[in-house]
Each structure stands twice: as structure tokens, then as C-alpha cells.
Design an enzyme around this catalytic site. Structure first.
Site, PDB file in Angstrom:
ATOM      1  N   HIS A   1      43.460  17.978 -10.247  1.00 28.14           N
ATOM      2  CA  HIS A   1      42.835  17.564 -11.504  1.00 28.14           C
ATOM      3  C   HIS A   1      43.260  18.497 -12.624  1.00 28.14           C
ATOM      4  CE1 HIS A   1      40.063  14.557 -13.179  1.00 28.14           C
ATOM      5  NE2 HIS A   1      40.010  15.413 -14.174  1.00 28.14           N
TER       6      HIS A   1
ATOM      7  N   GLU B   1      42.502   8.096  -2.709  1.00 28.80           N
ATOM      8  CA  GLU B   1      41.261   8.719  -3.143  1.00 28.80           C
ATOM      9  C   GLU B   1      40.263   7.636  -3.537  1.00 28.80           C
ATOM     10  OE1 GLU B   1      43.321  12.639  -5.253  1.00 28.80           O
ATOM     11  OE2 GLU B   1      42.408  11.086  -6.497  1.00 28.80           O
TER      12      GLU B   1
ATOM     13  N   HIS C   1      44.264   6.291  -6.681  1.00 31.23           N
ATOM     14  CA  HIS C   1      42.803   6.359  -6.729  1.00 31.23           C
ATOM     15  C   HIS C   1      42.283   5.003  -7.209  1.00 31.23           C
ATOM     16  CE1 HIS C   1      39.040   8.975  -7.696  1.00 31.23           C
ATOM     17  NE2 HIS C   1      38.685   7.703  -7.504  1.00 31.23           N
TER      18      HIS C   1
END
Length: 247
Positions: free
Chosen positions: A200, A72, A43
């Protein structure tokens, strides 16, 4: 079987805290792949607080032909310094999947998903660009999200359910309502024709319960808890090896 994609951002955080090249993010990714994971996730952010553009490129070469590669990020965050922007990074590295996330510099970590009713038209051209590159496109959404038919219509193929609230509810011992909310979101997305990912704060403690509630769960992306658990699992062996060297 649900694919496990290991997020290696935390390796970059540790490396950046000291400077230099250790710990080596490529070596960490290689170890995860050798252990059997089906994907690697990064990410990158414009402030380059952890994974940097060169890491993204190097990991693309490492994963190619071996496992899936998932990048991401926020597609609306423009180029800054050596960060070329998410779409350009995808164009350079051709990941398997790009997961679009509405995060900003002020967030310690991603903490909410897109509002598909409000955001769908601004996402449309970006999704089209990513599909033209050859990437599978996933959107980060909150449990309880709506607008899945519209997402499918603009070319989105998956959603990723933000599981932070689920993990918090699990830790507090009051998980049922949030688990049902996630399961309902997954059912509605699948009914619309989208595959479902999740991520997450998933951990060894809460993952089994979540997976059992989401039939057909395509992928989980796990980084923070997995790297933290690896510290405990590997610490005794590492200390003993250091002692052996000193002996």
C-alpha cells in the site's frame, strides 16, 4: 529476494472509465511478467469498480505456471450480481495466495487491517476453506498488530503489513517511528512462524528504506505508484511514436 507482485487494478480502472476493452489488463500483466515481476495481484470488489470476475479468471490462466497469482479481498462480502464472492473466485481460479482484507464499498482503497484478537474466530472457517482449496493465506494487518500466534493456529501462513501510514510518514520526512513500528511487527510475526508481505503506497522513493528495515521480507504488492510512475517513464516514447505515425 523479495518477490514483486504487480497489482493491475489501476489498468482496469482506466479501462472501465471509458468502457470497452482498452487498456487491456491481460496485455499489461503480460508486460509486467516479461519485465521480470514474480507475481500479479488483483483486488476484486463486489461493486466491480475495477477488476471484474472475468478479469480474475483470465489472469489466472495467464499467470498459471509462470508467476504467482495473488487475489486480495474481503471474505465477508457476499455474492452480488456477477461477483460470486472471494472464496468462490478462489475456488474457481486456484490462486497461489489469497490475501484477506477487511474493506468495504465505502472505502476508496484499503485503509486498515484486521484486528486479530477480535476477528480471529470469524476468520477461522474461511481460512480453512482457502487452505482446502490449496491457497496460501495472508491477512492484511496494521503495523503494531498482535495475535500472530492465534493466526498461525488457524492456518494463516503470512501477514501483509499495511504500509499506508509508513508511506505518508516518509513523504512528510518523519518516517523513523512508523518504520520501527513496521519492523517490530514483522519481527513478531516472523517469530510466531508467519512470513511477512507488505503493500500500500509503496513506491520507488520509499521501497528501499522499507526493505532494508525488514529482513526476510517475502513479498511486496505494488500497484498505484508503479502504474503512475509508468505513465511518466513511458509517456515520452509513446508521444514520439504517435508523432512518427502522423509524419
Amino acid at each position: 529476494m523479495t518477490l514483486l507482485s504487480v497489482n493491475v487494478n489501476k489498468i482496469a480502472v482506466l479501462r472501465n472509465s471509458r468502457g470497452g476493452t482498452e487498456p487491456d489488463i491481460l496485455r499489461a500483466a503480460h508486460a509486467c511478467i516479461d519485465a521480470g515481476c514474480g507475481g500479479i495481484t488483483v483486488h476484486p470488489r463486489p461493486d466491480q469498480r475495477h477488476v471484474r470476475p472475468d478479469d480474475v479468471r483470465a489472469l489466472a490462466a495467464l499467470t498459471r505456471g509462470r508467476v504467482e497469482y495473488n487475489i486480495e479481498g474481503n471474505p465477508f462480502a457476499g455474492a452480488r450480481g456477477s461477483y460470486p464472492g472471494l472464496i468462490e473466485l478462489a475456488r474457481e481460479t486456484r490462486p497461489t495466495q489469497v490475501t484477506l482484507v477487511p474493506d468495504g464499498d465505502g472505502q476508496i482503497t484499503s485503509d486498515h487491517g484486521f484486528d486479530l484478537t477480535r476477528d480471529i474466530e470469524t476468520l477461522r472457517p474461511l481460512v480453512a476453506q482457502l487452505r482446502d482449496i490449496g491457497c496460501r493465506v495472508s491477512l492484511f494487518v496494521d503495523s503494531g498488530a498482535t495475535g500472530f500466534d492465534a493466526a498461525l493456529a488457524i492456518g494463516v501462513q503470512r501477514i501483509e503489513i499495511y504500509t499506508g501510514p509508513y508511506a505518508q510518514a516518509f513523504e512528510e520526512g518523519n518516517v523513523q517511528a512508523e518504520l520501527e513500528r513496521c519492523a517490530d511487527t514483522a519481527r513478531r510475526a516472523q517469530h510466531a512462524g508467519l512470513a511477512v508481505n507488505a503493500g500500500h503506497d509503496l513506491s520507488q522513493a520509499n521501497l528501499g528504506t522499507f526493505k532494508a528495515a525488514i529482513p526476510g521480507l517475502a513479498e511486496v504488492s505494488i500497484g498505484h505508484a508503479l502504474i503512475g510512475e509508468a505513465l511518466y517513464e513511458g509517456l515520452t516514447t509513446t508521444v514520439r511514436k504517435y508523432l512518427q505515425i502522423l509524419r
